[in-house]
Design an enzyme around this catalytic site. Structure first.
Site, mmCIF file in Angstrom:
data_model
loop_
_atom_site.group_PDB
_atom_site.id
_atom_site.type_symbol
_atom_site.label_atom_id
_atom_site.label_comp_id
_atom_site.label_asym_id
_atom_site.label_seq_id
_atom_site.Cartn_x
_atom_site.Cartn_y
_atom_site.Cartn_z
ATOM 1 N N GLY A 7 0.836 -1.182 0.000
ATOM 2 C CA GLY A 7 0.000 0.000 0.000
ATOM 3 C C GLY A 7 0.875 1.238 0.000
ATOM 4 N N LEU A 8 0.848 2.003 -1.089
ATOM 5 C CA LEU A 8 1.724 3.162 -1.253
ATOM 6 C C LEU A 8 0.883 4.431 -1.224
ATOM 7 C CD1 LEU A 8 4.826 3.559 -1.762
ATOM 8 C CD2 LEU A 8 4.251 3.919 -4.157
ATOM 9 N N SER A 9 0.977 5.167 -0.134
ATOM 10 C CA SER A 9 0.184 6.392 0.014
ATOM 11 C C SER A 9 0.875 7.606 -0.567
ATOM 12 C CB SER A 9 -0.102 6.644 1.494
ATOM 13 O OG SER A 9 1.112 6.942 2.182
ATOM 14 N N GLY A 10 2.197 7.541 -0.674
ATOM 15 C CA GLY A 10 2.984 8.696 -1.091
ATOM 16 C C GLY A 10 3.732 9.312 0.066
ATOM 17 N N VAL A 12 6.258 9.033 3.628
ATOM 18 C CA VAL A 12 7.595 8.470 3.842
ATOM 19 C C VAL A 12 7.545 7.025 4.335
ATOM 20 C CG1 VAL A 12 7.810 9.340 6.223
ATOM 21 C CG2 VAL A 12 9.868 8.938 4.852
ATOM 22 N N SER A 14 5.269 4.484 3.795
ATOM 23 C CA SER A 14 4.983 3.488 2.762
ATOM 24 C C SER A 14 6.091 3.464 1.711
ATOM 25 C CB SER A 14 3.626 3.753 2.111
ATOM 26 O OG SER A 14 3.592 5.017 1.480
ATOM 27 N N CYS A 88 -10.852 1.300 9.292
ATOM 28 C CA CYS A 88 -10.348 1.346 7.926
ATOM 29 C C CYS A 88 -9.339 0.230 7.676
ATOM 30 C CB CYS A 88 -9.710 2.701 7.645
ATOM 31 S SG CYS A 88 -9.102 2.894 5.962
ATOM 32 N N GLY A 112 3.079 0.385 5.862
ATOM 33 C CA GLY A 112 4.092 1.117 6.612
ATOM 34 C C GLY A 112 3.773 1.286 8.079
ATOM 35 N N CYS A 184 -7.490 11.220 7.747
ATOM 36 C CA CYS A 184 -7.135 11.413 6.341
ATOM 37 C C CYS A 184 -8.245 12.016 5.494
ATOM 38 C CB CYS A 184 -6.670 10.094 5.729
ATOM 39 S SG CYS A 184 -7.985 8.861 5.523
#
Length: 344
Positions: A7-10, A12, A14, A88, A112, A184
């Site tokens: 899961g890449l949120s953008g 640091v 992840s 979530c 992360g 978020c």
């Protein structure tokens, strides 16, 4: 080569998770979950490019609205204190990563989170431990996640501190910026967000015996344990003891009224069988993310999914709606929803 869906949120965390797994020889498949219409994958795209990876964008706005935002608003309408991050993780992030793992033919999923997954020889299954960075560790938010997910979950940041991750990510070119700790999906304060959907009218502040001591601006503005911002002049400090949404009242009391020695917990998601958990020595509970764990004297199953937890020390303001996570030392045993505070 083992494949892992990350899961890449953008952010640091992840980013460095994906970097570490790539360095360790995994084939990394980064995915960005679009949770709201305003959410942009731009930062995640740049992070993926920095790692030489191709990002997949998955639209989960409808699912997120139903499972998290609607839940969040519904709980405030009822006078409860929701925990959207824990919900979530169970309903959206880890759930859909797990489903995508099968779709992509991958072996693992990763996030992360600052927590650790280990295989316990004693219990014969994968379980979660607290992360080593005690200021940041996030095992609490994984308490509602089904144990079967842990068999496929990698959490490489559990061995690092946040400061170490930031320093190392910067060293490999990640453009770190300060990160918001807010929820978020909320821009601004939560009160304004809730009032887009429901706006309870002003009502009465009352003491436990019913004595009126003032007027509140809408019960959704207050949480159990709150002292500041009440706007009441009284002979001693007053705290929010209970939110009575049905009668539009906020019940106040002294500090002694929010310290509880028992708590009722509902719908507990156990990572170990309950019969084993209740026999463990050194059992503890944590009733908020930032609160200290409190030793447990006993856990008794009542009926209809409810548990009665007797504490060996008083806990400060367990709020109905919040998550109560169970631990044995650093080992996360599961978690459920606080339904009422119990006795003082």
């Amino acid at each position: 080569m083992k494949r892992v869906v990350v899961g890449l949120s953008g952010g640091v965390d992840s980013f460095y998770t994906a970097y570490l797994l790539k360095e360790r020889g995994y084939e990394v498949i980064p995915v960005f979950f679009r949770l709201t219409q305003k959410a942009s994958p731009e930062k995640a795209q740049k992070a993926a490019e920095l790692l030489g990876l191709k990002l997949s964008v998955i639209d989960l706005t409808d699912q997120f609205q139903k499972e998290v935002i609607d839940y969040f608003v519904r709980y405030y309408r009822k006078g409860l204190t929701p925990n959207p991050c824990a919900v979530c993780n169970r309903k959206i992030k880890l759930n859909y990563l797990y489903l995508l793992m099968k779709e992509f033919g991958a072996d693992f999923i990763a996030t992360g989170h600052y927590a650790r997954v280990v295989f316990s020889k004693e219990w014969g299954k994968h379980l979660v431990l607290r992360g080593k960075d005690r200021r940041k560790e996030q095992s609490y938010f994984l308490s509602l996640v089904e144990q079967r997910v842990f068999e496929r979950l990698l959490l490489p940041l559990g061995e690092f501190t946040k400061d170490e991750v930031i320093k190392r990510a910067k060293a490999i070119g990640f453009p770190f910026e300060s990160e918001s700790q807010d929820i978020c999906f909320i821009e601004g304060d939560y009160v304004s967000f809730v009032e887009q959907f429901v706006k309870p009218p002003p009502g009465l502040f009352v003491l436990k015996d019913g004595t009126v001591v003032g007027r509140h601006k809408g019960y959704h503005r207050y949480t159990v344990g709150q002292r500041r911002g009440l706007g009441i002049s009284y002979g001693k400090p007053l705290y929010v003891v209970e939110i009575d949404a049905e009668n539009n009242r906020v019940i106040l009391g002294g500090k002694e009224d929010v310290l509880k020695s028992t708590v009722y917990v509902w719908n507990v998601n156990w990572h170990l069988e309950y019969e084993k958990v209740k026999e463990l020595k050194g059992l503890q509970v944590q009733v908020r993310y930032r609160s200290r764990p409190v030793p447990v004297e006993s856990v008794e199953y009542l009926k209809n999914g409810f548990y009665y937890v007797k504490l060996a020390a008083k806990v400060d303001a367990p709020a109905p709606g919040q998550v109560c996570a169970f631990y044995s030392g650093d080992l996360l045993l599961g978690g459920g929803e606080i339904t009422k505070q119990g006795e003082g």
